[in-house]
Design a protein around this motif. Structure first.
Motif, PDB file in Angstrom:
ATOM      1  N   ASN A  18    -106.796 -49.953  -3.176  1.00 47.61           N
ATOM      2  CA  ASN A  18    -107.284 -49.595  -1.841  1.00 47.61           C
ATOM      3  C   ASN A  18    -108.747 -49.186  -1.893  1.00 47.61           C
ATOM      4  OD1 ASN A  18    -104.741 -49.735  -0.249  1.00 47.61           O
ATOM      5  ND2 ASN A  18    -104.105 -48.274  -1.816  1.00 47.61           N
ATOM      6  N   THR A  20    -112.213 -47.759   0.318  1.00 48.35           N
ATOM      7  CA  THR A  20    -112.702 -47.040   1.489  1.00 48.35           C
ATOM      8  C   THR A  20    -114.134 -47.490   1.717  1.00 48.35           C
ATOM      9  OG1 THR A  20    -111.324 -45.142   0.944  1.00 48.35           O
ATOM     10  CG2 THR A  20    -113.136 -44.771   2.474  1.00 48.35           C
ATOM     11  N   SER A  40    -109.454 -56.127   7.333  1.00 50.08           N
ATOM     12  CA  SER A  40    -108.353 -55.507   6.601  1.00 50.08           C
ATOM     13  C   SER A  40    -107.212 -56.499   6.376  1.00 50.08           C
ATOM     14  CB  SER A  40    -107.858 -54.275   7.364  1.00 50.08           C
ATOM     15  OG  SER A  40    -106.807 -53.668   6.675  1.00 50.08           O
ATOM     16  N   GLU A  71    -109.644 -49.197   4.019  1.00 51.06           N
ATOM     17  CA  GLU A  71    -109.713 -48.145   5.040  1.00 51.06           C
ATOM     18  C   GLU A  71    -111.161 -48.004   5.475  1.00 51.06           C
ATOM     19  OE1 GLU A  71    -108.968 -43.363   5.701  1.00 51.06           O
ATOM     20  OE2 GLU A  71    -108.772 -44.205   3.693  1.00 51.06           O
TER      21      GLU A  71
END
Length: 192
Positions: A18, A20, A40, A71
């Motif tokens: 993941n 950011t 995304s 994210e």
């Protein structure tokens, strides 16, 4: 804040990767027509079962379910910033910008180019060489075996993806005992 977190669940044979990233929409150029959700979704579409992934706990490699995620957060000093470059410059990830790191996207960059740049933020490298032709135009030569890999060849409209080699490299980039060039922006956690 860590830009990329890789979590390895050896019991379930699952890996989550993941990232950011910061995107200041007030300064977003109109040429980037993708929404956060489209980006995304495009990145997460590369999730799936992959073979041959080497982890700190599984040095012989194995099969894992790999899930990619992104994210988006408000402008932050410790994340990558998305910025736009001119149409004559390639998309790339570099250590510059407000936070010291930015994902530079060429005007009108296809989603596949954005997915490729997220590969760098996840900790992977390019699997192609660069040069120039007689007219001075940029050329690329894909490394053998990476013709259908998104880090070797970007194909508009799909057809390339990540595989176990990419995920192994992403894990290695966050583990200093594995890679003397470990990225300080990639964190790797293994459990149980």
């Amino acid at each position: 804040m860590i830009e990329t977190e890789i979590t390895i669940d050896e019991e379930k044979k699952e890996i989550s990767i993941n990232a950011t990233i910061s995107w200041d929409k007030d300064t977003q150029p109109p040429e980037i027509s993708y929404t956060e959700q489209q980006i995304s979704d495009a990145v997460s579409s590369h999730s799936g079962s992959m073979s041959g992934i080497v982890t700190p706990e599984n040095p012989d490699g194995g099969d894992y379910q790999v899930n990619f995620g992104v994210e988006f957060v408000p402008d932050a000093e410790s994340t990558y910033d998305i910025v736009l470059s001119g149409p004559d410059k390639p998309s790339k990830v570099r250590g510059q910008g407000k936070s010291g790191k930015e994902m530079q996207l060429r005007d009108g960059a296809p989603l596949e180019a954005i997915e490729h740049e997220f590969g760098h933020i996840f900790g992977d490298i390019d699997y192609y060489g660069e040069g120039t032709d007689a007219a001075g135009n940029r050329t690329t030569t894909v490394q053998e075996g990476f013709e259908n890999n998104i880090m070797g060849r970007i194909v508009s409209g799909g057809g390339t993806t990540f595989d176990g080699r990419n995920v192994t490299r992403m894990i290695q980039s966050g583990t200093t005992s594995w890679d003397r060039h470990a990225s300080p922006g990639v964190s790797v956690r293994t459990f149980p």
